[in-house]
Design a protein around this motif. Structure first.
Motif, PDB file in Angstrom:
ATOM      1  N   ARG A 136       0.863  -1.181   0.000  1.00  0.00           N
ATOM      2  CA  ARG A 136       0.000   0.000   0.000  1.00  0.00           C
ATOM      3  C   ARG A 136       0.900   1.231   0.000  1.00  0.00           C
ATOM      4  NH1 ARG A 136      -2.493  -3.990  -0.631  1.00  0.00           N
ATOM      5  NH2 ARG A 136      -4.383  -4.709   0.436  1.00  0.00           N
ATOM      6  N   ASP A 137       1.068   1.821  -1.185  1.00  0.00           N
ATOM      7  CA  ASP A 137       1.956   2.975  -1.349  1.00  0.00           C
ATOM      8  C   ASP A 137       1.135   4.256  -1.304  1.00  0.00           C
ATOM      9  OD1 ASP A 137       3.803   4.899  -2.091  1.00  0.00           O
ATOM     10  OD2 ASP A 137       4.755   3.650  -3.603  1.00  0.00           O
ATOM     11  N   THR A 138       1.310   5.039  -0.252  1.00  0.00           N
ATOM     12  CA  THR A 138       0.505   6.254  -0.087  1.00  0.00           C
ATOM     13  C   THR A 138       0.848   7.338  -1.105  1.00  0.00           C
ATOM     14  OG1 THR A 138       2.083   7.004   1.608  1.00  0.00           O
ATOM     15  CG2 THR A 138       0.099   5.880   2.368  1.00  0.00           C
ATOM     16  N   SER A 139       1.942   7.182  -1.832  1.00  0.00           N
ATOM     17  CA  SER A 139       2.287   8.167  -2.864  1.00  0.00           C
ATOM     18  C   SER A 139       1.556   7.884  -4.176  1.00  0.00           C
ATOM     19  CB  SER A 139       3.803   8.167  -3.116  1.00  0.00           C
ATOM     20  OG  SER A 139       4.205   6.990  -3.809  1.00  0.00           O
ATOM     21  N   GLN A 140       0.906   6.723  -4.263  1.00  0.00           N
ATOM     22  CA  GLN A 140       0.266   6.311  -5.509  1.00  0.00           C
ATOM     23  C   GLN A 140      -1.260   6.243  -5.408  1.00  0.00           C
ATOM     24  OE1 GLN A 140       2.047   5.809  -8.342  1.00  0.00           O
ATOM     25  NE2 GLN A 140       3.857   6.422  -7.165  1.00  0.00           N
TER      26      GLN A 140
END
Length: 302
Positions: free
Chosen positions: A200-204
């Motif tokens: 889970r990449d919060t930048s994406q």
């Protein structure tokens, strides 16, 4: 029947009547149920009511990430109060399933252009620190990058070798859903690839940028998302970043959009085929045919 007896003798087939055998309850024990009255618990004999059918009431802590997403999708499809159900159902899963990570790197190699791991922090769903250690890079440090990394020469006195740190960290990440910001950089520093469906990449995540009122296609820093959505300041001062603070912030951001995010992921998952083991229509008697009969057993039975 002879074949079955032969298989039973060789321990390849369980004798009939032994599978799942259990002593039946007798008399009133078969119908005893617990009732609560006047704040006291008492035994009452009577008819056992038929249990109501419940769809996916809870999940095992060992459930796979796609099972978690599908479970959340079922709850969300049930209408009113579904978001709360997702939060409640995940309480059992979160302590062992969700972690957030952040790494700090220093410069090694020619002119310090290579980035190597120098600190790694991992927090759980609640933001509690479960790992935080300084790491000695494999190559000599040419640039501590203290302004950004917060790493100094003093920190390296307590650093552990990279291989040791890598083994410890990967043991924590195994089978976990890992949250982070621009997390590919952290995995690269660890020389590791984590499964995409468990990342889970919060930048994406467009929904985070939308909430912050920022362009969806823009590369938004963790610092900006924290300022807009969490109303807190991080990565300030001249002492550099804190990997603990950054990991905790990434987890906070994930929790803001967790329900909506997991719902979107569940929609994108392919349909799950029925398990042949639990399929009631599957007929195992066909495997007694000659074409499935082991040659060595056929020879020994002659």
């Amino acid at each position: 029947m002879e074949r079955r007896v032969l298989l039973e003798q060789k321990g390849l087939l369980s004798p009939r009547g032994r599978l799942g055998s259990q002593a039946p309850l007798e008399g009133s024990e078969a119908h005893a149920i617990l009732t609560k009255a006047n704040d006291t618990t008492a035994l009452r004999c009577g008819k056992v009511p038929k249990p109501k059918r419940v769809i996916s009431a809870s999940l095992s802590p060992s459930a796979s990430p796609d099972s978690i997403a599908r479970h959340h999708s079922v709850l969300l499809s049930q209408g009113k109060g579904s978001a709360q159900k997702v939060r409640t159902s995940s309480l059992v899963l979160r302590p062992g399933k969700y972690v957030a990570i952040d790494c700090e790197m220093v410069g090694t190699g020619p002119q310090g252009r290579l980035s190597e791991l120098a600190r790694c922090s991992v927090v759980n769903y609640e933001g509690d620190v479960i790992y935080d250690k300084y790491v000695q890079p494999e190559l000599p440090i040419m640039d501590y990058r203290t302004r950004w990394s917060g790493i100094t020469k003093q920190h390296m006195k307590s650093a552990i070798p990279f291989k040791m740190a890598q083994a410890e960290i990967l043991k924590i990440l195994k089978d976990k859903i890992v949250v982070g910001h621009a997390i590919h950089n952290d995995f690269q520093a660890l020389k590791y690839f984590h499964p995409k469906d468990r990342t889970r990449d919060t930048s994406q995540i467009p929904m985070l940028k939308q909430r912050a009122g920022l362009p969806v296609r823009a590369n938004v820093s963790l610092k900006n998302l924290a300022r807009h959505l969490l109303h807190k300041k991080i990565q300030v001062g001249c002492k550099g970043h804190s990997s603990v603070e950054d990991a905790q912030t990434a987890m906070e951001l994930y929790r803001l959009v967790e329900v909506q995010w997991e719902k979107e992921l569940a929609r994108s998952l392919p349909p799950q085929p029925p398990s042949p083991i639990t399929d009631p229509t599957a007929d195992s008697s066909q495997y007694m045919d000659d074409r499935y009969w082991p040659t060595d057993l056929m020879t020994s039975s002659l």
